[in-house]
Design an enzyme around this catalytic site. Structure first.
Site, PDB file in Angstrom:
ATOM      1  N   ARG A 163      38.958  38.490  25.677  1.00 13.69           N
ATOM      2  CA  ARG A 163      39.613  39.071  26.844  1.00 13.69           C
ATOM      3  C   ARG A 163      40.475  40.243  26.376  1.00 13.69           C
ATOM      4  O   ARG A 163      40.609  40.498  25.183  1.00 13.69           O
ATOM      5  CB  ARG A 163      40.391  38.039  27.665  1.00 13.69           C
ATOM      6  CG  ARG A 163      41.000  36.869  26.966  1.00 13.69           C
ATOM      7  CD  ARG A 163      42.185  37.159  26.056  1.00 13.69           C
ATOM      8  NE  ARG A 163      43.157  38.026  26.701  1.00 13.69           N
ATOM      9  CZ  ARG A 163      43.957  38.851  26.071  1.00 13.69           C
ATOM     10  NH1 ARG A 163      43.903  38.957  24.743  1.00 13.69           N
ATOM     11  NH2 ARG A 163      44.805  39.621  26.691  1.00 13.69           N
ATOM     12  N   GLY A 164      41.061  40.938  27.365  1.00 15.65           N
ATOM     13  CA  GLY A 164      41.748  42.182  27.055  1.00 15.65           C
ATOM     14  C   GLY A 164      40.742  43.305  27.238  1.00 15.65           C
ATOM     15  O   GLY A 164      39.612  43.231  26.722  1.00 15.65           O
ATOM     16  N   GLN A 184      48.606  33.935  28.354  1.00 13.38           N
ATOM     17  CA  GLN A 184      48.216  34.820  27.253  1.00 13.38           C
ATOM     18  C   GLN A 184      49.430  35.259  26.423  1.00 13.38           C
ATOM     19  O   GLN A 184      49.302  35.519  25.224  1.00 13.38           O
ATOM     20  CB  GLN A 184      47.506  36.075  27.792  1.00 13.38           C
ATOM     21  CG  GLN A 184      46.117  35.823  28.348  1.00 13.38           C
ATOM     22  CD  GLN A 184      46.144  35.591  29.840  1.00 13.38           C
ATOM     23  OE1 GLN A 184      47.115  35.060  30.380  1.00 13.38           O
ATOM     24  NE2 GLN A 184      45.082  35.961  30.532  1.00 13.38           N
ATOM     25  N   ASP A 212      44.446  47.481  32.351  1.00 13.14           N
ATOM     26  CA  ASP A 212      43.007  47.205  32.538  1.00 13.14           C
ATOM     27  C   ASP A 212      42.291  48.344  33.219  1.00 13.14           C
ATOM     28  O   ASP A 212      41.073  48.510  33.069  1.00 13.14           O
ATOM     29  CB  ASP A 212      42.814  45.915  33.335  1.00 13.14           C
ATOM     30  CG  ASP A 212      42.927  44.718  32.411  1.00 13.14           C
ATOM     31  OD1 ASP A 212      44.065  44.373  32.055  1.00 13.14           O
ATOM     32  OD2 ASP A 212      41.875  44.182  32.012  1.00 13.14           O
ATOM     33  N   ASN A 241      47.149  45.893  35.667  1.00 14.91           N
ATOM     34  CA  ASN A 241      47.301  45.075  34.457  1.00 14.91           C
ATOM     35  C   ASN A 241      47.536  43.634  34.913  1.00 14.91           C
ATOM     36  O   ASN A 241      47.595  43.342  36.123  1.00 14.91           O
ATOM     37  CB  ASN A 241      48.453  45.594  33.589  1.00 14.91           C
ATOM     38  CG  ASN A 241      48.463  44.958  32.205  1.00 14.91           C
ATOM     39  OD1 ASN A 241      47.436  44.949  31.511  1.00 14.91           O
ATOM     40  ND2 ASN A 241      49.582  44.395  31.798  1.00 14.91           N
TER      41      ASN A 241
END
Ligand code: MRU
Length: 387
Positions: A53-54, A204, A245, A255
């Site tokens: 992810r990210g 996260q 993002d 984000n």
């Protein structure tokens, strides 16, 4: 090129018949477990379920996912390979909707193959695709390093820095975006006190940011998301830095959910709010934040987070995974090209449109207009790629 991390977030193993290996982030911090993705379904599942992810890491994983996905067609004719490429890119594009790096990387992969249509064999195209995925990975490492260098200038010795979600080595091919700034500032001798928002509902910040900062010997304190205002009021935070993002043409930034409220709080406490992101996270075809698709995730992440029921049966849940911070709340956007400040459409265009061209000089706006067959999640409906 190496990063300062003691782990690989993702790596390709072998040649064109190889596979993608990922650190399974759903198991951190308890277990450091690597998984092997040997078919495109495994890559899709890893992205969808946040094993990787990210935004930048999702893009890199998808690029390698294309390489895995075309393996079944690289021994056939060119038409089959291009049909398979369409199928695989559309499928991967439907894994998550908000991180623009996913679509950016898939577009790059398609364009690389297109540039060889009619002149190269399917096997040669598969080789070129792997080289392109590796290039996307390497470029991201370099972009992270440059973001770190530019952003470190904005921080001073002794400051408290608040970050949200994970925008570090676990989220990119390099040292991260927001966390690269922190690593570079520390390397320059600036001692920082980092506050990591826990980042509900998937934690996260608590699970990933705290883990990777601890590995790197950075002083980190985890707080619940709801504590940010108090920590700011107590004067413990002098800067907020997050990743992104998707950044629209006017600077509005999507984000992780909770970022917008942090920006409002930072504004209320007169604390600069910075966004750190590579040029691959900008989408100039989206004029403003309203145009950014926001991923909606399952209720179970809230009702049964980490194995325990915390919401009564039958109660409704709303779970948007991202929010949009308006450009006016962002003091600066730190990119690999330099720091954009003040944040606005013209300043962004000046920095990003030049660095954002797709291969062969085709602009992303042209891709976005659909004239070149922009990778679209919608095209995937009903498709079920084979292994
Ligand atoms: O849902 P996630 O964990 O993929 O969300 C990640 C973020 O919001 C990050 O801040 C963003 O992708 C930037 S990563 C450098």
């Amino acid at each position: 090129m190496t990063t300062g991390a003691s782990f690989d977030t993702l790596r390709w193993e072998g040649d064109t018949d190889g596979h993608l290996t990922l650190l399974d982030q759903t198991l951190l911090p308890g277990d450091v477990t690597y998984i092997e993705c040997r078919d495109v379904r495994a890559v899709f599942e890893a992205i969808r379920s946040l094993r990787v992810r990210g935004a930048p890491a999702i893009g890199i994983a998808a690029a390698y996912g294309v390489c895995v996905g075309v393996q079944t067609a690289s021994g056939g004719d060119a038409d089959s390979l291009f049909a398979r490429l369409d199928e695989v890119t559309s499928y991967l594009a439907s894994s998550r909707p908000t991180a623009v790096n996913l679509f950016w990387a898939l577009e790059r992969m398609k364009q690389r193959a297109e540039s060889l249509r009619g002149t190269a064999s399917p096997a040669a195209i598969a080789e070129a695709l792997l080289a392109e995925a590796r290039a996307i990975h390497d470029e991201d490492r370099r972009m992270c390093a440059a973001i770190g260098r530019h952003g470190a200038e904005l921080l001073s010795d002794g400051q408290g820095v608040l970050t949200h979600c994970n925008a570090g080595a676990l989220a990119t091919g390099g040292d991260g975006t927001a966390l690269a700034v922190i690593y570079a500032a520390q390397a320059a001798g600036k001692k920082l006190q980092v506050f990591a928002d826990e980042t509900r509902p998937l934690l996260q910040g608590a699970r990933l940011t705290a883990w990777e900062l601890q590995q790197r010997g950075i002083d980190v304190t985890v707080i619940c998301d709801s504590m940010a205002a108090q920590v700011m009021r107590e004067g413990r935070v002098q800067a907020v830095i997050t990743g992104a993002d998707c950044i629209a043409a006017n600077g509005d930034t999507a984000n992780k959910i909770g970022t917008y409220s942090l920006a409002v709080l930072a504004d209320a406490h007169d604390i600069p709010f910075y966004v750190a992101a590579p040029s691959s996270t900008f989408d100039l075809s989206r004029s403003c934040g309203e145009a950014i698709p926001i991923e909606q995730r399952g209720a179970g992440e809230i009702t049964h987070g980490f194995g325990r029921q915390t919401v009564p049966d039958g109660v409704s849940v709303y779970n948007p995974a991202f929010d949009v911070t308006p450009a006016r709340l962002i003091a600066a956007i730190i990119t690999e090209q330099g720091v954009i400040r003040p944040v606005g459409a013209e300043a962004i265009r000046n920095v990003i449109s030049k660095s954002n061209a797709a291969p062969d000089g085709i602009s992303r706006d042209a891709l976005a207009s659909g004239s070149l067959g922009r990778v679209s999640a919608k095209k995937n409906r009903g498709l079920t790629p084979r292994g």
